[in-house]
Design a protein around this motif. Sequence first.
Motif, PDB file in Angstrom:
ATOM      1  N   ASP A 172       0.473  32.436  -0.801  1.00 57.51           N
ATOM      2  CA  ASP A 172      -0.217  32.653  -2.080  1.00 57.51           C
ATOM      3  C   ASP A 172      -1.677  32.206  -1.992  1.00 57.51           C
ATOM      4  O   ASP A 172      -2.580  32.894  -2.488  1.00 57.51           O
ATOM      5  CB  ASP A 172       0.484  31.897  -3.200  1.00 57.51           C
ATOM      6  CG  ASP A 172       1.833  32.495  -3.557  1.00 57.51           C
ATOM      7  OD1 ASP A 172       2.106  33.645  -3.156  1.00 57.51           O
ATOM      8  OD2 ASP A 172       2.621  31.805  -4.229  1.00 57.51           O
ATOM      9  N   ARG A 173      -1.899  31.084  -1.350  1.00 53.91           N
ATOM     10  CA  ARG A 173      -3.261  30.554  -1.237  1.00 53.91           C
ATOM     11  C   ARG A 173      -4.141  31.477  -0.402  1.00 53.91           C
ATOM     12  O   ARG A 173      -5.283  31.772  -0.788  1.00 53.91           O
ATOM     13  CB  ARG A 173      -3.192  29.149  -0.621  1.00 53.91           C
ATOM     14  CG  ARG A 173      -4.543  28.530  -0.290  1.00 53.91           C
ATOM     15  CD  ARG A 173      -4.422  27.044  -0.019  1.00 53.91           C
ATOM     16  NE  ARG A 173      -3.203  26.677   0.678  1.00 53.91           N
ATOM     17  CZ  ARG A 173      -3.054  26.720   2.000  1.00 53.91           C
ATOM     18  NH1 ARG A 173      -4.058  27.153   2.775  1.00 53.91           N
ATOM     19  NH2 ARG A 173      -1.916  26.364   2.580  1.00 53.91           N
ATOM     20  N   PRO A 210      -3.108  41.419  -2.879  1.00 54.42           N
ATOM     21  CA  PRO A 210      -1.783  41.020  -3.342  1.00 54.42           C
ATOM     22  C   PRO A 210      -0.716  41.198  -2.256  1.00 54.42           C
ATOM     23  O   PRO A 210      -0.808  42.084  -1.411  1.00 54.42           O
ATOM     24  CB  PRO A 210      -1.524  41.978  -4.516  1.00 54.42           C
ATOM     25  CG  PRO A 210      -2.294  43.218  -4.138  1.00 54.42           C
ATOM     26  CD  PRO A 210      -3.519  42.737  -3.399  1.00 54.42           C
ATOM     27  N   VAL A 211       0.290  40.334  -2.294  1.00 48.32           N
ATOM     28  CA  VAL A 211       1.458  40.456  -1.436  1.00 48.32           C
ATOM     29  C   VAL A 211       2.552  41.149  -2.242  1.00 48.32           C
ATOM     30  O   VAL A 211       2.882  40.716  -3.351  1.00 48.32           O
ATOM     31  CB  VAL A 211       1.953  39.076  -0.968  1.00 48.32           C
ATOM     32  CG1 VAL A 211       3.233  39.199  -0.157  1.00 48.32           C
ATOM     33  CG2 VAL A 211       0.869  38.378  -0.149  1.00 48.32           C
ATOM     34  N   ALA A 212       3.102  42.226  -1.703  1.00 45.65           N
ATOM     35  CA  ALA A 212       4.129  42.958  -2.440  1.00 45.65           C
ATOM     36  C   ALA A 212       5.425  42.160  -2.524  1.00 45.65           C
ATOM     37  O   ALA A 212       6.019  42.033  -3.595  1.00 45.65           O
ATOM     38  CB  ALA A 212       4.381  44.314  -1.779  1.00 45.65           C
ATOM     39  N   ARG A 213       5.852  41.625  -1.393  1.00 46.51           N
ATOM     40  CA  ARG A 213       7.107  40.864  -1.356  1.00 46.51           C
ATOM     41  C   ARG A 213       7.071  39.905  -0.184  1.00 46.51           C
ATOM     42  O   ARG A 213       6.559  40.240   0.882  1.00 46.51           O
ATOM     43  CB  ARG A 213       8.303  41.824  -1.211  1.00 46.51           C
ATOM     44  CG  ARG A 213       9.659  41.148  -1.295  1.00 46.51           C
ATOM     45  CD  ARG A 213      10.761  42.217  -1.377  1.00 46.51           C
ATOM     46  NE  ARG A 213      10.837  42.982  -0.139  1.00 46.51           N
ATOM     47  CZ  ARG A 213      11.663  42.694   0.873  1.00 46.51           C
ATOM     48  NH1 ARG A 213      12.474  41.661   0.789  1.00 46.51           N
ATOM     49  NH2 ARG A 213      11.681  43.446   1.972  1.00 46.51           N
ATOM     50  N   ASP A 228       4.476  43.998   2.380  1.00 43.94           N
ATOM     51  CA  ASP A 228       5.609  43.072   2.454  1.00 43.94           C
ATOM     52  C   ASP A 228       5.397  42.129   3.633  1.00 43.94           C
ATOM     53  O   ASP A 228       5.157  42.576   4.761  1.00 43.94           O
ATOM     54  CB  ASP A 228       6.919  43.833   2.652  1.00 43.94           C
ATOM     55  CG  ASP A 228       7.255  44.729   1.478  1.00 43.94           C
ATOM     56  OD1 ASP A 228       6.772  44.456   0.365  1.00 43.94           O
ATOM     57  OD2 ASP A 228       8.000  45.711   1.679  1.00 43.94           O
ATOM     58  N   ILE A 229       5.521  40.840   3.380  1.00 44.66           N
ATOM     59  CA  ILE A 229       5.346  39.842   4.429  1.00 44.66           C
ATOM     60  C   ILE A 229       6.679  39.150   4.699  1.00 44.66           C
ATOM     61  O   ILE A 229       7.408  38.797   3.769  1.00 44.66           O
ATOM     62  CB  ILE A 229       4.268  38.807   4.039  1.00 44.66           C
ATOM     63  CG1 ILE A 229       2.885  39.454   4.125  1.00 44.66           C
ATOM     64  CG2 ILE A 229       4.328  37.569   4.941  1.00 44.66           C
ATOM     65  CD1 ILE A 229       1.747  38.528   3.728  1.00 44.66           C
ATOM     66  N   GLU A 276      -0.495  36.738   8.811  1.00 45.39           N
ATOM     67  CA  GLU A 276       0.151  37.889   8.172  1.00 45.39           C
ATOM     68  C   GLU A 276      -0.617  38.348   6.934  1.00 45.39           C
ATOM     69  O   GLU A 276      -0.690  39.556   6.666  1.00 45.39           O
ATOM     70  CB  GLU A 276       1.595  37.551   7.821  1.00 45.39           C
ATOM     71  CG  GLU A 276       2.455  37.146   9.018  1.00 45.39           C
ATOM     72  CD  GLU A 276       2.373  38.128  10.177  1.00 45.39           C
ATOM     73  OE1 GLU A 276       2.100  39.325   9.954  1.00 45.39           O
ATOM     74  OE2 GLU A 276       2.571  37.686  11.331  1.00 45.39           O
ATOM     75  N   VAL A 277      -1.185  37.434   6.194  1.00 41.98           N
ATOM     76  CA  VAL A 277      -2.013  37.817   5.036  1.00 41.98           C
ATOM     77  C   VAL A 277      -3.235  38.604   5.502  1.00 41.98           C
ATOM     78  O   VAL A 277      -3.647  39.575   4.851  1.00 41.98           O
ATOM     79  CB  VAL A 277      -2.427  36.585   4.227  1.00 41.98           C
ATOM     80  CG1 VAL A 277      -3.539  36.924   3.240  1.00 41.98           C
ATOM     81  CG2 VAL A 277      -1.229  36.007   3.473  1.00 41.98           C
ATOM     82  N   ALA A 278      -3.810  38.218   6.637  1.00 40.39           N
ATOM     83  CA  ALA A 278      -4.977  38.936   7.161  1.00 40.39           C
ATOM     84  C   ALA A 278      -4.650  40.398   7.439  1.00 40.39           C
ATOM     85  O   ALA A 278      -5.525  41.268   7.355  1.00 40.39           O
ATOM     86  CB  ALA A 278      -5.488  38.251   8.431  1.00 40.39           C
ATOM     87  N   HIS A 279      -3.388  40.691   7.737  1.00 38.59           N
ATOM     88  CA  HIS A 279      -2.988  42.080   7.961  1.00 38.59           C
ATOM     89  C   HIS A 279      -3.055  42.914   6.678  1.00 38.59           C
ATOM     90  O   HIS A 279      -3.047  44.148   6.750  1.00 38.59           O
ATOM     91  CB  HIS A 279      -1.571  42.147   8.540  1.00 38.59           C
ATOM     92  CG  HIS A 279      -1.515  41.886  10.009  1.00 38.59           C
ATOM     93  ND1 HIS A 279      -2.306  42.564  10.922  1.00 38.59           N
ATOM     94  CD2 HIS A 279      -0.751  41.016  10.744  1.00 38.59           C
ATOM     95  CE1 HIS A 279      -2.030  42.132  12.148  1.00 38.59           C
ATOM     96  NE2 HIS A 279      -1.101  41.193  12.068  1.00 38.59           N
TER      97      HIS A 279
END
Length: 236
Positions: free
Chosen positions: A133-134, A142-145, A163-164, A185-188
Motif C-alpha cells: 500500500d505504501r 492502484p493495486v487491483a488485488r 494483481d500482485i 512488484e509495485v514498480a511493475h
Amino acid sequence: MGEHVLPGDPPLTVALRRSDRARRITLRVSHRDGRVTLTLPRRTPEREGLAFLQEREDWVRGHLGRVAPPRAVRLGGTLPYLGREIALQAARVRSPRLTGDTLLLPGDAGRAPARAMAFLKARARDLLSEAVDRHAAALGRPVARLSFRDTRSRWGSCSSRGDIMLSWRLVMAPPEIGDYVAAHEVAHLAEMNHSPAFWAVCARLCPGHRAARDWLRLNGDALQRIDFTAPPEAAA
C-alpha cells in the motif's frame, strides 16, 4: 504428465511435464527442495524422455547428494521471523502468541508446524500489505488485488491487470527484504518489464534494492527449505 519412479536405493521420484516452448529434453534438480523434473517437448515420445533420464541417473543422484536437507519446524526448535530466530515453545494458549523472541504455541506437537505457519501467514499479510500500500501510494498506481502464496520459483509477481502476489515466506527474512519485493512488484504497475526504466522506478521506491536482491540470492533457498510438515510420529 505425472511422475515416474526410478528404482534404486533410494528410489527417485521424477516429475514429468511437457512444454510447448521446449525445444529439447531437459532434466532439472531443484537445489531448494531436491525436486527432479524431466521436461519434454510437446511431440517427443515419453519413452525417449525416460531413456534420457536413465542415461543421466548418476548425474541426478550426484546433484541430489549436494542438496541441503530440509529444516523441520518443531516444538523446542527455532524459526526465522523478520530476520531473527524465535523459539517455538509449548504453552497454555489458545492460539500462537509471540512474546519477545519466543512463539508460544498450544502444546500439541503434531499441529505445531501448521500453527507456526498460520502465525507467519497472518503476520506476512499484515506487514507486506502495508508495504504494498505504501509503495503503491508513492507511485500513484492502484493495486487491483493482493494475494499470498507459497511459491518456489519466485518471491512475487504482478499481472498486467495489476494483481500482485507475494510469498508469505518473506516474513521470515529481515524486514527490508520483504519491503524490497513489495516495491519490486509495485514498480511493475508502471513498467511491466525489467528494463532500465523499471529499475529506476524500483530504486526510487526502494533505494536499498541491490542489497536486498543480493540477500535473497544468498539466503532465499534456506527459507524455501523450511519444512512445515508435521513429523509422522508427532501427527499420529
